[in-house]
Write an enzyme that holds these catalytic residues in place. Structure first.
Site, short mmCIF file in Angstrom:
data_model
loop_
_atom_site.label_atom_id
_atom_site.label_comp_id
_atom_site.label_asym_id
_atom_site.label_seq_id
_atom_site.Cartn_x
_atom_site.Cartn_y
_atom_site.Cartn_z
N HIS A 251 -56.94 18.20 32.39
CA HIS A 251 -56.52 17.54 33.56
C HIS A 251 -55.08 17.40 33.58
O HIS A 251 -54.48 17.20 32.84
CB HIS A 251 -57.27 16.10 33.34
CG HIS A 251 -58.71 16.08 33.11
ND1 HIS A 251 -59.14 16.07 31.76
CD2 HIS A 251 -59.80 16.04 33.93
CE1 HIS A 251 -60.38 15.99 31.93
NE2 HIS A 251 -61.10 16.07 33.13
N ASP B 35 -59.78 19.98 25.91
CA ASP B 35 -60.63 19.98 27.12
C ASP B 35 -60.75 21.23 27.86
O ASP B 35 -61.86 21.31 28.82
CB ASP B 35 -60.80 18.88 27.83
CG ASP B 35 -59.57 18.17 28.23
OD1 ASP B 35 -58.46 18.76 28.03
OD2 ASP B 35 -59.40 17.12 28.90
N HIS C 173 -52.68 10.16 31.53
CA HIS C 173 -53.00 9.40 32.81
C HIS C 173 -52.54 8.04 33.21
O HIS C 173 -52.36 7.36 34.28
CB HIS C 173 -54.37 9.24 33.03
CG HIS C 173 -55.14 10.51 32.99
ND1 HIS C 173 -54.77 11.64 33.84
CD2 HIS C 173 -55.96 11.23 32.41
CE1 HIS C 173 -55.55 12.72 33.56
NE2 HIS C 173 -56.31 12.38 32.74
N ASP D 200 -53.74 19.73 28.62
CA ASP D 200 -54.82 19.16 28.81
C ASP D 200 -55.40 19.84 30.11
O ASP D 200 -54.78 20.17 30.85
CB ASP D 200 -54.56 17.61 28.82
CG ASP D 200 -56.00 16.85 29.08
OD1 ASP D 200 -56.49 16.23 27.74
OD2 ASP D 200 -56.60 16.96 30.09
C1 OKP Z 1 -58.92 12.13 30.72
B1 OKP Z 1 -58.12 13.17 29.67
C2 OKP Z 1 -66.27 13.37 35.26
C3 OKP Z 1 -65.62 12.21 35.21
C4 OKP Z 1 -64.55 12.45 34.81
C5 OKP Z 1 -62.27 11.11 34.16
C6 OKP Z 1 -61.75 12.13 33.09
C7 OKP Z 1 -60.72 11.58 32.67
C8 OKP Z 1 -59.99 12.75 31.50
N1 OKP Z 1 -67.85 13.15 36.10
N2 OKP Z 1 -63.66 10.98 34.22
O1 OKP Z 1 -57.31 13.88 30.78
O2 OKP Z 1 -58.69 14.29 29.10
ZN ZN Z 2 -58.37 15.83 29.83
#
Ligand code: OKP
Ligand code: ZN
Length: 342
Positions: A198, A285, A160, A196
């Site tokens: 996200h 994840d 990110h 990932d």
């Molecule tokens: C980082 B990586 C949910 C909050 C989420 C940000 C997630 C960051 C993920 N309530 N906060 O891509 O695993």
């Molecule tokens: Zn993630």
């Protein structure tokens, strides 16, 4: 394959994060790396090596020098302002406001150099983030020295983080730094496959106009999931990079069977592109028990993921990104590595 890891990466140890309108216990914590390391040992993945300490130059190839300096000097400025605990940004120069002002107060700087309020910064964040980038760079170095694969046990994660911003628990974009390093040391075409949960918004933005780094990402639909503002199917690159970004946003609830067609398509793109090296932004994840995610992978599916990536047949470095179901994180991660090694 070799695993790269440094204890310095454990020094970033946030207590809390802002999530769902509350301060909650942080999920991007040192035990994530510790359990993966333990499982790498238990299951004899291979030698564990300490990263080389790289100069700041490879970071400056990807990130703005003033951003790197901001992170380096952040704790000094934060404590000079009388703050003693970890920091969160809370004000940003959004679209219609000014972007040309060089603010001086640490609260302004935190907003200037960030994307979200969910990423805690502490006393040791900079040195841990540097060690995490060193870990990625060392894995890249191993590839240049002739290894066919390597595992960079990166933490904090990177995908990110952008040219001049942190966010999503990320500070330096480890995958981007490694990709640029491989380019600078003679490889012509690099592919990054981000699995990932996200979207890797920082990585995509860094290479969006470049044909020499292919960016492929399979992730939760950003209409419904963090980081929301990038990662849609119509984003395919721009200028010389047109056609060298591909996104597969998938619905919440996606399991392995529903994921596989996207993975197959991504692998076809890899075959067409014929990269000299593949960097896998390896988040765990998508796992069904992940506390912040909505996909339904089982632990065995991570073996299948590794097996499928091995079939691509390209020198590959795995860089750890997310994955917050700590008890299962070692198993899931090593499943990928073992699946890959066959
Ligand atoms: C980082 B990586 C949910 C909050 C989420 C940000 C997630 C960051 C993920 N309530 N906060 O891509 O695993
Ligand atoms: Zn993630």
């Amino acid at each position: 394959m070799k695993t790269v890891f440094s204890n310095t990466q454990l020094a970033h140890a946030p207590a809390q994060e802002i999530s769902d309108g509350q301060l909650k216990p942080a999920v991007e914590i040192p035990s994530r790396a510790e359990i993966v390391l333990k499982t790498v040992r238990q299951r004899n993945v291979g030698e564990i090596v300490v990263p080389e300490e790289f100069p700041v130059r490879p970071l400056h190839r990807v990130h703005a020098p003033d951003y790197v300096s901001f992170l380096e000097s952040f704790w000094e400025k934060w404590t000079a302002a009388g703050r003693t605990r970890e920091a969160f940004p809370f004000v940003w120069p959004i679209r219609s406001l000014r972007h040309d002002v060089e603010v001086e107060h640490i609260d302004g700087l935190l907003g200037r150099y960030s994307m979200d309020a969910g990423t805690p910064l502490g006393e040791n964040t900079y040195k841990a983030a540097r060690a995490s980038a060193d870990t990625a760079l060392t894995a890249a170095r191993l590839l240049l020295d002739g290894e066919k694969s390597a595992f960079a046990l990166c933490r904090p994660p990177g995908h990110h983080a952008g040219y001049d911003f942190f966010g999503g628990y990320c500070f330096f974009n480890n995958a981007a730094v490694a990709a640029q390093y491989l380019r600078d040391y003679g490889l012509h075409r690099i592919a990054i496959l981000d699995v990932d949960y996200h979207h890797g918004n920082g990585t995509q933005a860094l290479f969006y106009d470049r044909p020499d780094v292919l960016f492929l990402s399979i992730h939760a639909d950003p209409k419904h999931e963090y980081p929301y503002f990038l990662g849609f199917a119509d984003e395919t690159g721009e200028h010389a990079g047109t056609g060298f970004t591909r996104n597969w946003p998938l619905p919440l609830g996606t399991d392995w069977d529903a994921y596989l067609p996207a993975l197959e398509e991504a692998c076809r793109w890899l075959l067409v592109y014929k990269p000299d090296a593949l960097i896998v932004s390896l988040g765990m994840d998508c796992y069904e028990k992940d506390p912040i995610s909505g996909f339904k992978f089982k632990s065995e599916d991570y073996i299948r993921l590794g097996q499928r990536l091995a079939k691509v047949g390209v020198p590959t470095i795995f860089l750890m990104e997310g994955g917050y179901a700590v008890e299962a994180l070692g198993t899931n991660c090593v499943n990928v590595l073992e699946g890959f090694e066959g």
